[in-house]
Design an enzyme around this catalytic site. Structure first.
Site, short mmCIF file in Angstrom:
data_model
loop_
_atom_site.label_atom_id
_atom_site.label_comp_id
_atom_site.label_asym_id
_atom_site.label_seq_id
_atom_site.Cartn_x
_atom_site.Cartn_y
_atom_site.Cartn_z
N TYR A 90 0.73 -1.29 -0.03
CA TYR A 90 0.07 0.12 0.23
C TYR A 90 0.89 1.14 0.07
O TYR A 90 0.44 2.00 -0.56
CB TYR A 90 -0.73 0.08 1.21
CG TYR A 90 -2.07 -0.57 1.18
CD1 TYR A 90 -2.43 -1.87 0.69
CD2 TYR A 90 -3.33 0.23 1.14
CE1 TYR A 90 -3.58 -2.52 0.68
CE2 TYR A 90 -4.57 -0.58 1.07
CZ TYR A 90 -4.81 -1.81 0.69
OH TYR A 90 -5.98 -2.39 0.26
N LYS A 144 2.91 -15.63 3.06
CA LYS A 144 3.01 -16.47 1.69
C LYS A 144 4.36 -16.34 1.66
O LYS A 144 5.18 -16.19 0.78
CB LYS A 144 2.50 -15.50 0.51
CG LYS A 144 2.28 -16.14 -0.79
CD LYS A 144 1.32 -17.36 -0.80
CE LYS A 144 1.32 -18.18 -2.17
NZ LYS A 144 0.42 -19.33 -2.03
N ASP A 199 -3.62 -18.34 1.19
CA ASP A 199 -4.42 -19.07 0.52
C ASP A 199 -5.34 -20.00 1.10
O ASP A 199 -6.42 -20.39 1.15
CB ASP A 199 -3.91 -19.61 -0.88
CG ASP A 199 -2.59 -20.56 -0.60
OD1 ASP A 199 -2.14 -20.46 0.50
OD2 ASP A 199 -2.10 -21.29 -1.47
N ASP A 235 -6.44 -6.65 4.04
CA ASP A 235 -7.67 -5.99 3.31
C ASP A 235 -8.50 -6.91 2.68
O ASP A 235 -9.86 -6.95 3.08
CB ASP A 235 -7.15 -5.17 2.29
CG ASP A 235 -8.25 -4.51 1.52
OD1 ASP A 235 -9.02 -3.93 2.31
OD2 ASP A 235 -7.98 -4.48 0.12
N ASP A 250 -12.37 -8.62 4.91
CA ASP A 250 -13.90 -8.57 3.83
C ASP A 250 -14.36 -10.12 4.05
O ASP A 250 -15.62 -10.20 4.26
CB ASP A 250 -13.74 -8.14 2.32
CG ASP A 250 -13.93 -6.60 2.49
OD1 ASP A 250 -13.70 -5.95 3.36
OD2 ASP A 250 -14.22 -6.10 1.10
C1 IPM Z 1 -10.48 -0.93 3.81
C2 IPM Z 1 -10.77 -0.27 2.45
C3 IPM Z 1 -9.50 0.74 2.08
C4 IPM Z 1 -8.26 -0.14 2.31
C5 IPM Z 1 -9.56 1.39 0.65
C6 IPM Z 1 -10.79 2.26 0.47
C7 IPM Z 1 -8.39 2.22 0.49
O1 IPM Z 1 -10.81 -1.41 1.36
O2 IPM Z 1 -10.23 -0.08 4.71
O3 IPM Z 1 -10.38 -2.06 3.73
O4 IPM Z 1 -7.88 -1.00 1.17
O5 IPM Z 1 -7.47 -0.15 3.01
MG MG Z 2 -10.95 -3.02 2.30
#
Ligand code: IPM
Ligand code: MG
Length: 358
Positions: free
Chosen positions: A143, A193, A225, A249, A253
């Site tokens: 990042y 990884k 993975d 990240d 999710d």
């Molecule tokens: C998160 C989001 C952010 C990230 C984006 C919006 C830059 O997906 O906070 O997880 O990737 O960190």
């Molecule tokens: Mg995110």
């Protein structure tokens, strides 16, 4: 106590969910004898509209003068990837994380008792329970590495994104994970990884050093993975999961989805000295903005995390979490978590019910 809180209301549903969270904070203040001073901070697409850039000058200083930061959500199609970087909300998000030194991102994914049916996994898997804490490194890795874009002679344009990690960066996030595990079920799963990446091999060696030091905590290495697979196969096996920025990240999710609703999950981003930043993990949902449809629970639970991690006030945090669980147990649902046939309530009503329980 008087707490000074920076409010980044942001875009889309951000302002609505922050309003309800502020209401809950005030209810907690009344009950436990705290007062609050709120400082509005402009950041995100709304800042681009107002002053031409998503991260106005002085934003970090303003936040640093506060005890904690509460953020609703930023972003939206209006400020898409075709816009210059300084106008994009994501740029502001990364900048504030870096400027406040918020290297540890805590994303709990817990299946709340009243929400068992929302879990998309097999019933017997859900019944085992899910209660994990994703600890994502937030200010390093790909990042923030050097980016490049250049013309080659024979392959067209080529781009690179550098992924770099130092021992120091790995050690400080690792320590956070082990310390958190000590307060929970004493297990750390470190995700990497290492069969491919040099940064991961360093990550693993630092984690192994820490695992020896924290010998009371159970430790395992998990390849990323495999972790993605285990999260849908048997998420109940995880307690604290620690990983680098981009893996975190993606996996956070995934972890949020197995609990049924992204609308319920809070997060905390913390550093060593600067104020922590608390935000729901969901986005700005522009499609339902301004319609009293958004679920304020993730933001309200982020306030609970603020009390727990920034103010060391577990009692206040527990009161907020208990109020949320009580309202859910009574069957109240916003549209995102309502089963078909169940009448949903709005953002404001959900906030009011939770305040009432505090
Ligand atoms: C998160 C989001 C952010 C990230 C984006 C919006 C830059 O997906 O906070 O997880 O990737 O960190
Ligand atoms: Mg995110």
């Amino acid at each position: 106590m008087n707490y000074k809180i920076a409010l980044i209301r942001g875009d889309g549903i951000g302002p609505e969910v922050v309003n309800e969270a502020v209401g809950v904070m005030e209810a907690v203040g009344k009950k436990f004898g705290h007062t609050f001073t709120f400082v509005d901070v402009l950041l995100g697409g709304c800042a681009t509209d107002a002053v031409g850039k998503s991260y106005p000058d002085g934003t970090a200083e303003k936040c640093k003068s506060c005890d904690a930061v509460l953020l609703g959500a930023v972003g939206g199609p209006k400020w898409g990837s075709d816009k210059p970087a300084e106008q994009r909300p994501e740029t502001a998000l990364l900048a504030i994380r870096k400027d406040l030194g918020l290297y540890a991102n805590l994303r709990p994914a817990a299946l709340r008792p009243a929400m068992l049916d929302a879990c998309p996994l097999k019933k017997e898997t859900a019944e085992k329970g899910i209660d994990l804490m994703m600890v994502r490194e937030l200010t390093g890795g790909i990042y923030f590495g050097k980016r490049d874009k250049y013309q080659t002679e024979d392959r067209g344009i080529e781009c690179t994104d550098l992924m770099a990690y130092s021992e120091k960066e790995i050690e400080r996030i690792g320590r956070r994970a082990f310390e958190l595990a000590r307060l929970r079920r004493k297990k750390v799963s470190s995700v990497d990884k290492a069969n491919v990446l040099e940064t991961s091999r360093l990550w693993r060696s630092v984690m192994h050093r820490l695992a020896e030091e924290y010998s009371d905590v159970q430790y395992e290495d998990v390849l990323v993975d495999n972790c993605a697979m285990q999260l849908v196969r048997d998420p109940g096996q995880f307690d604290v999961v620690v990983t680098e920025n981009m893996f975190g990240d993606i996996l956070s999710d995934e972890a949020s989805m197995v609990t049924g609703s992204i609308g319920l999950l809070p997060s905390a981003s913390i550093g060593d000295t600067a104020p922590g930043l608390y935000e729901p993990i969901h986005g700005s949902a522009p499609d339902i903005a301004g319609q009293d449809k958004a679920n304020p629970i993730a933001t309200i639970l982020s306030v609970a995390m603020m009390f727990r991690y920034s103010f060391q006030r577990a009692e206040e945090a527990n009161a907020i979490e208990a109020a949320v669980d009580a309202v859910l147990a009574e069957g109240w649902r916003t549209p995102d978590i309502a089963e078909s046939g169940v009448k949903a309530i709005g953002t404001k009503e959900m906030g009011r019910l939770i305040r009432e329980h505090i």
